[in-house]
Structure formats: structure tokens, C-alpha cells
Scaffold this active site. Structure first.
Site, PDB file in Angstrom:
ATOM      1  N   ASP A 349      40.220  32.095  37.729  1.00  0.00           N
ATOM      2  CA  ASP A 349      40.387  33.323  36.971  1.00  0.00           C
ATOM      3  C   ASP A 349      41.878  33.621  36.810  1.00  0.00           C
ATOM      4  OD1 ASP A 349      39.241  35.786  35.812  1.00  0.00           O
ATOM      5  OD2 ASP A 349      40.157  36.770  37.539  1.00  0.00           O
ATOM      6  N   GLU A 378      41.708  29.629  33.440  1.00  0.00           N
ATOM      7  CA  GLU A 378      41.531  30.600  32.361  1.00  0.00           C
ATOM      8  C   GLU A 378      42.891  30.841  31.714  1.00  0.00           C
ATOM      9  OE1 GLU A 378      40.306  35.251  31.423  1.00  0.00           O
ATOM     10  OE2 GLU A 378      40.803  34.626  33.470  1.00  0.00           O
TER      11      GLU A 378
END
Length: 634
Positions: A349, A378
Site C-alpha cells: 500500500d 501501489e
């Protein structure tokens, strides 16, 4: 013999730069430029600079005539991985000029310095695991995919009371509470056992990777506010359920990738313990806490760094040695532990908020545990030259990221289908292909929808005015029948592009079943079991079967052909097979031709025979896509 380019330099033409795109450290790169003879060239120089360094001059020698142009050449051999920039100076009878990067790889002649060309150099010893990009991925938001039982209040250390939906079809809570907060503490009770029950469904879609949004104990339904990295959220199930899921998935040829949220933890967590629900002594409770050094307190206990200023997401100091030990290095670290329990990789993330050194260390630990472990980041932009917080990121030089989420592809697909040009789509993809190492480009997570974006079907059908509805309107909105039909046609076109580009086509749960929705939380509604759009789902099944059975789509070369206005035309090719993809997003039929003697559409079986010396003439109806298997060369 290489074709002579129609400009002085074109970075995507092998006559000008060889090899194409990113190169290995230690590999010689050959450069040639072709200035027009009437310019009276005296000498030409290649300038190369490592990112942040000073340019180095490489004089170019004259190597003869090339039609109405002269050819000047030289070479450059980067001895180590890194990001490099290059351009040319040309001294002629009219004085010196610069040859800088222009649109589409063509050079632009300027009187002063302009945009430089990028050269990505990577470690030749590093090989991302290819299993990911070669297969289909299914993205599950755990609370909303499937439950095997009615939810009950979970118990255990640190578990907060939760709002539980009995009705699977409820709208998620979207209004703020009396304090003006949206707590995201309403749960529908999706479980790991529920996923196990649906593995046959995923197998029917030929899924090879299941990517889960966070599964660890947390206060919120999205679970990006991790409460305990080493415990499955009790509403989802148990550690044993996770192991069973991995075993059952592996028996069907599937792997599991987990979501790692390592830039921040939860306020309500074992580590910060802002609400005192955990038995541990958290950083918010005591400066003697073993976790105190993990967090960036400006004034303890209530002033601290948090992700985007959200107090429930306190940021961590990733390079703190005790944090590194807990997440990465220890034998029972978070990364190692879940890989041993059955996971095959991690999606990181907000990777652009993690230090490069942290990512490299994490990747190394994962590969030590499982040599073919996958690390995905990400990143929403071109990850090869990303600058975050005034620092150039280094993701693809070897030992950092194996892949990233391909948001540039998503944005280009949706822009094209909502009225953009095929030229812009092709240029976006060519920039990525030129800048990424080939193994990374073929390993990308090709998304159209995610938990962070509105549903693709909604984006492709909603009007401009409807984007400005209030939250009540957005919560209950559904596309009217006429625009739903149009959006469904466009979503089919989007899926065709997604499934025929290099990389792993990634389905956000429910997109294939016709789920609609604006932004969070409306894009996170439950999977509509029993109420699927059967026609759309049938189309996805056909596309998934085609992609799973095609070595050409998994590994074949990519070449854009005619890309004009509403018509997107490109080719995927191996030594033994050639596929031509034609996508007409317009409202009028478009006539084009295919370089073949015979072709058959892999979607509906339509056949096309040779028409003339150029090949087959194909008329592509409005809002239609063909995937043509081509035979013979005219």
C-alpha cells in the site's frame, strides 16, 4: 536493413536506438541520428547524464549516407543500474541546436535545452517472477465478497464492537455520525470460508492469483488501519482458515497475494493503542512502550504524523530498526510469517510513501523465504521516474518492486472509451513500455477498477451532472436502462483491451457481474450473488478462457498499428501466432485492413477472407471489438 526514420532521431526506432527501451547494466546501447544533409553538419554529440549528475559528452562519428540524410553514430555502456537522461547537440552551418524529446519518441529541434530522453538501466541478474503477469488476477475486498454464515460480534483482545449488516444487499453506511466522522465500522461479514466456497467460481474465470485487500485485524471494514499484523481479523476467520484457503487455492493452480499496509498502522492497534483496547502498552499510552520509537510524535501523546492528516492512521518511521525487525527481518516477521503460511506475495500500500531502502529490504526477505515471491507496489503514475516528496524513487533497477498497479492503463482505457483518442491511448502505453524493463511491463497488475476508484460501469455511463449529486443521490443511484446498455458495451470494450495488453488482467470483484457504484463506500458494495448480469458475466468468462489459453497474450510482442480517433488497432505476436485487436469505440462503423490471408474472431467466430494484396478488409461495427486470429501473410 533497418528502415530510415522520417526524423533526425526517434527513440522507439531500432535504427536510432538499439536495444529498444530499458536496458541491462553492462549492455551497450547504440545511438544513431539522421540530420538532413542540407544542414551542413560539422559535428554531433550525444550527452548522457545519470539522474542528478552532470552530462557526459559522447562525440558521434559520421557513418555515411542514408537517403537525403547523414548518419552519425556512437554507443554508451552504463556500468550500473540507475536512471539516465540523454539528448543530442548538433553543430551546423546555422549554429548549434539541441535535439530533445518530443511527442511519440520523435526528437524536437530546439535552440535551448528541453525535455530529455529517459534511459532506464536495470540489474541483469534480477528477474521478477513471471507467474503473476502470465495469469488472471481477481481482487477481493474481504468483507464484501462472500460470507459462509451470518455475522456475529467477534470477541478477543483489541476487538471493537461493530455494526453488522444482516442484509447482504444493504448500502454501506456513508453518512457521518454525530461527531462528523465516517467511522467505516459497519461490516457485512465476508469470510475466508466464504472465499473457499467460491473457489470453483474463481476457477471458472481461470483466475491464477487472488489478491486480497487487507485481511488483518483492524477497527475499520477496509482494514487499512491495521490493528494486529499477525492476526486474521476474527470476523473474517482464523489463521487455520487462511492456511486452508491457500492449500485449496493451490490445488486449483491459484496463488494468494496479501495487502501490506506498512506506512501507517491503526490508531486502535496493538502498536499505538489509542483507545486502550489492547493488552499491550502502546505508543500512545507510554513513552516506554516498545513501539514508541515506531511513531513520529511532535508532542506526545496526541500530536503525531499521520497519513494525509487522518488521525486514525498514525504514520510509522519505517527505518526504525525495531520496526524493520518486526515487519521484515525477524524469523517470525510479518512478511516471512504469512509467506510461510501460504501466501505467494505482497502488494505494498502507498509504495511511494515507503523508503526505497525499506522496499529493497522487504523484497530481499520475501525472496529468501520464497524465491518466487512477488512484491507489487501501489503507484498511480509512471513508476520508472516517479518523484515522491521531492525524491526520485528507484523501483525497477533490481531488487525493489516486481510489479506495480497499472493505473496509467486504466486511465487511458477509460479516457479512450469516454471520447478520447486512440492516438493518446497508444502513446500512453508506448511511454510505459519504453520506460519499464520488459519483464516488469509484462508483469503489471492491469486494473480497471479498484477499491479506490468508482466502479468502471458507473464511470462509463454516468453523466457529467450526475457526478455532482449529493451523497444520498450517489448512494441510491443506478444507471437508467438506456445508459446502462451503453455502459455495458463500453465495459466489454474496456475488458478486451485490459485482457489483451501485456500484464495480468485484474478483475475487481463484482465488475464482471455488473456491479455499479460511485466512490468509497459505494464502490465497495457486496458481490451480487444470484443477481449477476448473466450476459456480462458470460462475456467475461469467454474472455478469461481466451486469455488463459493464449501464450500470445501472455508473452507475445506488442505493436500498435492504426490508432486514429475512435479506432484502436494493435497486434500481439509470437513466432507461431498473431492476434490483431480492433476496438471501435465510436458510433459509426470503421473500415480497416488486417495483414493476413484469413482471420477468425476469437470472440464470436466471425471469419474474414483475403480481399486484396494488402490483406483482409475488416469493417468494425460501432462500439465493437474483434480479437482476430490471423493466418498467412499477403
Amino acid at each position: 536493413m533497418k528502415a530510415i526514420p522520417d526524423c533526425m532521431f526517434h527513440s522507439r526506432e531500432l535504427a536510432c536506438k538499439k536495444p529498444y527501451g530499458a536496458v541491462k547494466a553492462g549492455e551497450t546501447v547504440e545511438f544513431s541520428v539522421y540530420p538532413r544533409r542540407e544542414r551542413g553538419i560539422q559535428y554531433v554529440t550525444l550527452w548522457v547524464e545519470e539522474d542528478g549528475g552532470q552530462p557526459e559528452a559522447f562525440p558521434m562519428r559520421w557513418y555515411g549516407l542514408a537517403g537525403a540524410r547523414d548518419r552519425y553514430s556512437t554507443s554508451f555502456t552504463p556500468d550500473h543500474a540507475g536512471l539516465y537522461w540523454y539528448y543530442f547537440t548538433v553543430d551546423g552551418s546555422d549554429g548549434p541546436v539541441y535535439a530533445m524529446r518530443g511527442y511519440g519518441g520523435r526528437c524536437e529541434i530546439l535552440d535551448t535545452l528541453g525535455d530529455k530522453y529517459q534511459l532506464t538501466v536495470y540489474d541483469p541478474a534480477y528477474r521478477p517472477p513471471s507467474w503473476f503477469g502470465e495469469g488472471i488476477t481477481y481482487n477481493i475486498f474481504p468483507d464484501r465478497f462472500c460470507r459462509d454464515r451470518m455475522p456475529v460480534q467477534p470477541e478477543g483482545e483489541g476487538v471493537a464492537p461493530r455494526v453488522l449488516h444482516e442484509n447482504w444487499d444493504d448500502i454501506p453506511v456513508y453518512q457521518p455520525d454525530g461527531n462528523g466522522e465516517i467511522l467505516n465500522n459497519d461490516f457485512f461479514g465476508g469470510t475466508l470460508r466464504g472465499v473457499i466456497e467460491k473457489l470453483d467460481y474463481l476457477e471458472s474465470l481461470h483466475v491464477r492469483t487472488i489478491y486480497f485487500n487487507p485481511i488483518f485485524q483492524a477497527y475499520s471494514n477496509h482494514r487499512y488501519d491495521t490493528g494486529d499484523y499477525k492476526r486474521v481479523d476474527p470476523l473474517l476467520g482464523s489463521e487455520e482458515d487462511f492456511q486452508t484457503l491457500c492449500v485449496e487455492a493451490a490445488a486449483r493452480g491459484m496463488r494468494v497475494v496479501l495487502d501490506g499496509v506498512f506506512n501507517h498502522t491503526g490508531y486502535d492497534s496493538r502498536y499505538f493503542n489509542g483507545r486502550g483496547r489492547y493488552d499491550s502498552v502502546g505508543a500512545h499510552q507510554s513513552q516506554e512502550s516498545p513501539y514508541y520509537r515506531w511513531f513520529d510524535f511532535q508532542q506526545w501523546p496526541d500530536q503525531y504524523g499521520s497519513w494525509w492528516g487522518i488521525y486514525t492512521l498514525p504514520q510509522v518511521r519505517e527505518m526504525d530498526e525495531s520496526y524493520l525487525d518486526y515487519i521484515i527481518d525477524n524469523e517470525d516477521s510479518v512478511i516471512r510469517r504469512w509467506l510461510r503460511l501460504g501466501a505467494s506475495g505482497w502488494r505494498l500500500d502507498v509504495a511511494d510513501e515507503l523508503p526505497d531502502a525499506f522496499i529493497r529490504r522487504l523484497n530481499a526477505a520475501a525472496k529468501q523465504e520464497k524465491p518466487d515471491a512477488l512484491i507489487i507496489g501501489e503507484v498511480w503514475e509512471d513508476a520508472s521516474n516517479k518523484i515522491a516528496y521531492s525524491e526520485r524513487r528507484r523501483y525497477f533497477q533490481g531488487g525493489e518492486l516486481d510489479s506495480v498497479m497499472n493505473y496509467p492503463l486504466r486511465d487511458a482505457i477509460l479516457a479512450f472509451l469516454n471520447g478520447g483518442t486512440a492516438e493518446h491511448f497508444a502513446e500512453t502505453m508506448e511511454c510505459i513500455r519504453e520506460n519499464y524493463p520488459r519483464d516488469v511491463f509484462y508483469n503489471l497488475m492491469n486494473v480497471i477498477g479498484t477499491h479506490d476508484t468508482a466502479r468502471a460501469l458507473t464511470i462509463l455511463g454516468v453523466s457529467e451532472e450526475e457526478w455532482h449529486m449529493d451523497r444520498d443521490g450517489r448512494a441510491h443511484y443506478a444507471l437508467p436502462p438506456d445508459r446502462l446498455e451503453s455502459a455495458q458495451r463500453r465495459l466489454r470494450l474496456a475488458a478486451v483491451i485490459q485482457f489483451t495488453m501485456p500484464g495480468s488482467p485484474t478483475i475487481y470483484y463484482g465488475d464482471e457481474a455488473g456491479r455499479q457504484g460511485f466512490e468509497d463506500p459505494f464502490n465497495r458494495r457486496t458481490y451480487p450473488w444470484g443477481a449477476e448480469d448473466r450476459a456480462l458475466l458470460g462475456f467475461y468468462r469467454k474472455l478469461c478462457a481466451l486469455r488463459a489459453d493464449s501464450d500470445t497474450l501472455a508473452r507475445g510482442g506488442l505493436r500498435f498499428l492504426r490508432c486514429e480517433g475512435a479506432l484502436l488497432q494493435y497486434e500481439r505476436e509470437t513466432e507461431h501466432s498473431r492476434l490483431l485487436i480492433l476496438v471501435n469505440r465510436g458510433h459509426h462503423a470503421v473500415r480497416t485492413h488486417a495483414r493476413a490471408v484469413y482471420a477468425v474472431d476469437m470472440l464470436d467466430g466471425a471469419e474474414f477472407d483475403r480481399a486484396d494484396s494488402r490483406g483482409i478488409h475488416v469493417t468494425v461495427p460501432p462500439e465493437t471489438a474483434y480479437i482476430l486470429r490471423c493466418f498467412g501473410t499477403p
